[in-house]
Design a protein around this motif. Structure first.
Motif, PDB file in Angstrom:
ATOM      1  N   ARG A 115       3.921  -4.131 -10.754  1.00 30.38           N
ATOM      2  CA  ARG A 115       4.162  -5.084  -9.346  1.00 30.38           C
ATOM      3  C   ARG A 115       5.384  -5.625  -9.378  1.00 30.38           C
ATOM      4  O   ARG A 115       5.762  -5.702  -8.536  1.00 30.38           O
ATOM      5  N   ARG A 118       7.602  -3.042  -7.977  1.00 29.67           N
ATOM      6  CA  ARG A 118       7.754  -2.760  -6.443  1.00 29.67           C
ATOM      7  C   ARG A 118       8.070  -3.955  -6.146  1.00 29.67           C
ATOM      8  O   ARG A 118       8.539  -3.398  -4.265  1.00 29.67           O
ATOM      9  N   LYS A 123      10.555   1.901  -6.757  1.00 27.71           N
ATOM     10  CA  LYS A 123      10.021   2.609  -6.669  1.00 27.71           C
ATOM     11  C   LYS A 123       8.870   3.321  -7.701  1.00 27.71           C
ATOM     12  O   LYS A 123       8.823   4.254  -8.048  1.00 27.71           O
ATOM     13  N   SER A 126       2.487   5.370  -8.942  1.00 19.59           N
ATOM     14  CA  SER A 126       1.785   4.761  -9.334  1.00 19.59           C
ATOM     15  C   SER A 126       1.318   5.476 -10.054  1.00 19.59           C
ATOM     16  O   SER A 126      -0.166   4.920 -10.933  1.00 19.59           O
ATOM     17  N   LEU A 159       0.434  -3.678  -3.393  1.00 17.00           N
ATOM     18  CA  LEU A 159       1.579  -3.194  -3.498  1.00 17.00           C
ATOM     19  C   LEU A 159       1.624  -1.853  -3.152  1.00 17.00           C
ATOM     20  O   LEU A 159       2.648  -0.762  -3.525  1.00 17.00           O
ATOM     21  N   ARG A 160       0.579  -1.383  -2.487  1.00 23.76           N
ATOM     22  CA  ARG A 160       0.777   0.141  -2.692  1.00 23.76           C
ATOM     23  C   ARG A 160       1.199   0.732  -1.569  1.00 23.76           C
ATOM     24  O   ARG A 160       1.292   0.090  -0.440  1.00 23.76           O
ATOM     25  N   THR A 161       1.843   1.743  -1.112  1.00 24.26           N
ATOM     26  CA  THR A 161       2.319   2.612   0.019  1.00 24.26           C
ATOM     27  C   THR A 161       1.650   3.620   0.469  1.00 24.26           C
ATOM     28  O   THR A 161       0.158   3.915  -0.485  1.00 24.26           O
ATOM     29  N   ASP A 164      -0.055   6.401  -1.327  1.00 24.44           N
ATOM     30  CA  ASP A 164      -0.515   5.266  -3.392  1.00 24.44           C
ATOM     31  C   ASP A 164      -2.242   5.945  -3.493  1.00 24.44           C
ATOM     32  O   ASP A 164      -2.910   5.079  -3.415  1.00 24.44           O
TER      33      ASP A 164
END
Length: 207
Positions: A115, A118, A123, A126, A159-161, A164
């Motif tokens: 966390r 990110r 980057k 995950s 904080l996923r993109t 992910d």
């Protein structure tokens, strides 16, 4: 329209009478309005700031401990005093992170590291959470007994993109289990979990 005409027009306007509020006197009087930070307090604050700054940049200090310190400063809302030091430390730590031994870190710690990186724009992959998954891709049921670990995973998942998938699954997994155990927790921990479920840290931080 000439200035004289404007003056006449304004003079003919009815006076506006605004109602006055009948508020009770302030219980604090004006003591905070007249408060000033004297030299002694100012000096003590500077001493403490230098102490924290030294902790952030201490040579030989464990990077994991510095990341915990950065998280604490951000949670307290005082990290703005150390913006340059924090960014310099995170840059150095992220470049060396691949060489660290993640096997020694628990779910709470790895979630916090993920966390922190990110939310500062790094980057962070995950797949650091793969160690907490079974061979079939499901998260290990044993992690559900680690409440702080689950809370850390939950916060990290926000904080996923795009792409992910691990964090998409992590968010559902952590949310479901936190909701199911919240009534069995101590009042203090339950309050923390309820607040997190209502407003995750990422949605409240000014990043």
């Amino acid at each position: 329209m000439a200035d004289s005409d404007v003056s006449k027009l304004e003079a003919n306007q009815p006076e506006i009478v605004r109602p006055m509020g009948n508020f009770l006197p302030c219980m604090w009087s004006d003591q905070f309005c007249s408060f000033s930070l004297d030299k002694q307090y100012a000096n003590e604050i500077e001493v403490l700031k230098e102490k924290v700054r030294s902790m952030l940049v201490a040579a030989g200090g464990k990077s994991a401990e510095r990341r915990h310190l950065i998280n604490t400063l951000e949670r307290l809302g005082v990290s703005y005093h150390f913006e340059k030091e924090i960014e310099d430390q995170l840059e150095n730590m992220f470049s060396a992170y691949d060489h660290e031994n993640n096997e020694g870190y628990d779910l709470k710690t790895i979630g916090l590291h993920f966390r922190i990186f990110r939310q500062h724009g790094y980057k962070m992959p995950s797949d650091v959470f793969n160690k907490f998954r079974e061979s079939n891709g499901e998260f290990q049921e044993s992690t559900t007994t680690d409440v702080m670990g689950m809370l850390s995973l939950y916060e990290a998942a926000h904080l996923r993109t795009h792409g992910d998938d691990i964090l998409d699954e992590a968010l559902v997994f952590a949310t479901t289990h936190l909701q199911s155990i919240v009534t069995n927790l101590s009042p203090t921990l339950a309050k923390e979990v309820v607040h997190a479920l209502k407003q995750p840290l990422h949605k409240g931080f000014p990043f």
